[in-house]
Design a protein around this motif. Structure first.
Motif, PDB file in Angstrom:
ATOM      1  N   HIS A  70       0.843  -1.191   0.000  1.00 54.43           N
ATOM      2  CA  HIS A  70       0.000   0.000   0.000  1.00 54.43           C
ATOM      3  C   HIS A  70       0.877   1.239   0.000  1.00 54.43           C
ATOM      4  CE1 HIS A  70      -3.644  -2.332   0.643  1.00 54.43           C
ATOM      5  NE2 HIS A  70      -3.051  -2.965   1.643  1.00 54.43           N
ATOM      6  N   ASN A 101      -4.605   5.906   0.439  1.00 50.11           N
ATOM      7  CA  ASN A 101      -5.975   5.513   0.165  1.00 50.11           C
ATOM      8  C   ASN A 101      -6.466   4.476   1.169  1.00 50.11           C
ATOM      9  OD1 ASN A 101      -6.714   6.919  -2.493  1.00 50.11           O
ATOM     10  ND2 ASN A 101      -4.794   5.915  -3.048  1.00 50.11           N
ATOM     11  N   GLU A 102      -7.777   4.281   1.127  1.00 51.60           N
ATOM     12  CA  GLU A 102      -8.406   3.284   1.992  1.00 51.60           C
ATOM     13  C   GLU A 102      -7.891   1.890   1.649  1.00 51.60           C
ATOM     14  OE1 GLU A 102     -12.869   1.313   2.493  1.00 51.60           O
ATOM     15  OE2 GLU A 102     -12.608   3.259   1.509  1.00 51.60           O
ATOM     16  N   ARG A 103      -7.614   1.109   2.673  1.00 58.36           N
ATOM     17  CA  ARG A 103      -7.134  -0.260   2.478  1.00 58.36           C
ATOM     18  C   ARG A 103      -8.278  -1.251   2.627  1.00 58.36           C
ATOM     19  NH1 ARG A 103      -3.262  -0.094   7.274  1.00 58.36           N
ATOM     20  NH2 ARG A 103      -4.698   1.581   7.820  1.00 58.36           N
ATOM     21  N   PRO A 104      -8.374  -2.225   1.742  1.00 58.92           N
ATOM     22  CA  PRO A 104      -9.452  -3.211   1.863  1.00 58.92           C
ATOM     23  C   PRO A 104      -9.302  -4.020   3.144  1.00 58.92           C
ATOM     24  CG  PRO A 104      -7.841  -3.904   0.225  1.00 58.92           C
ATOM     25  CD  PRO A 104      -7.495  -2.498   0.599  1.00 58.92           C
ATOM     26  N   GLN A 105     -10.421  -4.365   3.739  1.00 63.45           N
ATOM     27  CA  GLN A 105     -10.394  -5.118   4.986  1.00 63.45           C
ATOM     28  C   GLN A 105     -11.477  -6.179   4.954  1.00 63.45           C
ATOM     29  OE1 GLN A 105     -11.394  -2.614   8.336  1.00 63.45           O
ATOM     30  NE2 GLN A 105     -12.652  -1.271   7.092  1.00 63.45           N
ATOM     31  N   HIS A 106     -11.196  -7.292   5.607  1.00 63.70           N
ATOM     32  CA  HIS A 106     -12.142  -8.391   5.678  1.00 63.70           C
ATOM     33  C   HIS A 106     -13.050  -8.170   6.882  1.00 63.70           C
ATOM     34  CE1 HIS A 106      -9.877 -10.561   2.619  1.00 63.70           C
ATOM     35  NE2 HIS A 106      -8.780 -10.267   3.289  1.00 63.70           N
ATOM     36  N   ARG A 107     -14.337  -8.167   6.637  1.00 63.36           N
ATOM     37  CA  ARG A 107     -15.316  -7.902   7.690  1.00 63.36           C
ATOM     38  C   ARG A 107     -15.952  -9.208   8.156  1.00 63.36           C
ATOM     39  NH1 ARG A 107     -16.490  -2.428   7.726  1.00 63.36           N
ATOM     40  NH2 ARG A 107     -15.815  -1.281   5.873  1.00 63.36           N
ATOM     41  N   SER A 112      -8.690  -8.895  12.066  1.00 60.91           N
ATOM     42  CA  SER A 112      -9.102  -7.514  11.813  1.00 60.91           C
ATOM     43  C   SER A 112     -10.488  -7.237  12.369  1.00 60.91           C
ATOM     44  CB  SER A 112      -9.084  -7.222  10.311  1.00 60.91           C
ATOM     45  OG  SER A 112      -9.962  -8.101   9.630  1.00 60.91           O
ATOM     46  N   CYS A 126     -14.675   4.424   6.292  1.00 63.46           N
ATOM     47  CA  CYS A 126     -14.604   2.984   6.035  1.00 63.46           C
ATOM     48  C   CYS A 126     -14.738   2.148   7.296  1.00 63.46           C
ATOM     49  CB  CYS A 126     -13.305   2.635   5.305  1.00 63.46           C
ATOM     50  SG  CYS A 126     -11.806   2.873   6.307  1.00 63.46           S
ATOM     51  N   ARG A 128     -12.640   1.497   9.571  1.00 63.62           N
ATOM     52  CA  ARG A 128     -11.448   0.758   9.969  1.00 63.62           C
ATOM     53  C   ARG A 128     -11.047   1.141  11.384  1.00 63.62           C
ATOM     54  NH1 ARG A 128      -6.918  -1.932   8.245  1.00 63.62           N
ATOM     55  NH2 ARG A 128      -7.773  -2.171   6.147  1.00 63.62           N
ATOM     56  N   CYS A 141      -9.829   8.802   2.636  1.00 67.23           N
ATOM     57  CA  CYS A 141     -11.014   8.893   3.490  1.00 67.23           C
ATOM     58  C   CYS A 141     -11.204  10.310   4.014  1.00 67.23           C
ATOM     59  CB  CYS A 141     -10.899   7.902   4.645  1.00 67.23           C
ATOM     60  SG  CYS A 141     -11.116   6.171   4.155  1.00 67.23           S
TER      61      CYS A 141
END
Length: 215
Positions: A70, A101-107, A112, A126, A128, A141
């Motif tokens: 990133h 930028n916004e980092r993808p995250q597992h929900r 996380s 987001c 986070r 963001c």
């Protein structure tokens, strides 16, 4: 970036794909496009080390770095040109940085998700989990938050008081109608054929009748 003050070059910075190979210096060793100029109004994005020495030697240039795939930039390079007081900072390789930028995250599962549920601070865009009481996790963001604030804010001077106007209109209509009802009828024939309804006079109910006493 408070109060809607967004520099013109910021959106281009966030939309640029860095660490690509410079097409002008394919055979050179330092040909990664990891630099960005904030003084060039017609800048097309990132450029490499050789492009800087040739076209941007007197300009303000910031260097983009990588952390876990990133893009990040050092706070020392931004603090004099951009307000980042609302963005979460991180210490990576002994340098304080912010993510672009916004980092993808597992929900919903994994480490996380556990951190997000137990964290007291979250990004307003987001969601986070943040380490410190900041509003945003990245510059991207932060920019989205400013645009939302600008979209929802309405100047006080643009608000029109329709209630007062309606009240005045209703009162004038009411007074006008009452005046027409109470006034004399101008058309005698019409008044004769359509007499006004008689007013019903209601008397109070009489009390309990008192009988004469028996002797």
């Amino acid at each position: 970036m408070k109060g809607g003050m967004v520099p013109t070059w910021l959106e281009l910075l966030l939309a640029t794909q860095f660490f690509t190979i410079c097409t002008n210096h394919l055979s050179s060793t330092r040909n990664e496009c990891n630099l960005f100029c904030i003084d060039c109004k017609e800048s097309k994005g990132g450029f490499c080390y050789y492009c800087r020495s040739r076209h941007h030697s007197t300009h303000r240039v910031i260097q983009i770095r990588r952390s876990s795939y990133h893009d990040v930039v050092r706070v020392a390079e931004l603090k004099d040109i951009l307000d980042i007081s609302d963005v979460q900072t991180y210490v990576i390789n002994s340098a304080t940085v912010v993510f672009l930028n916004e980092r993808p995250q597992h929900r919903g599962c994994g480490v996380s998700a556990i951190k997000a549920s137990s964290s007291s601070y979250n990004c307003e865009i987001c969601n986070r989990a943040l380490l410190d009481p900041f509003r945003f996790c990245s510059l991207g963001c932060n920019l989205k938050g400013i645009k939302e604030d600008m979209r929802t804010s309405v100047p006080i001077g643009d608000i029109i008081d329709y209630t007062r106007k309606d009240d005045d209109t209703d009162s004038s209509n009411t007074s006008g109608n009452s005046g027409n009802n109470e006034g004399s009828c101008s058309d005698a024939d019409y008044c004769k054929d359509n007499p006004s309804p008689a007013r019903v006079i209601r008397h109070r109910r009489k009390g309990i009748p008192q009988r004469a006493p028996f002797f």
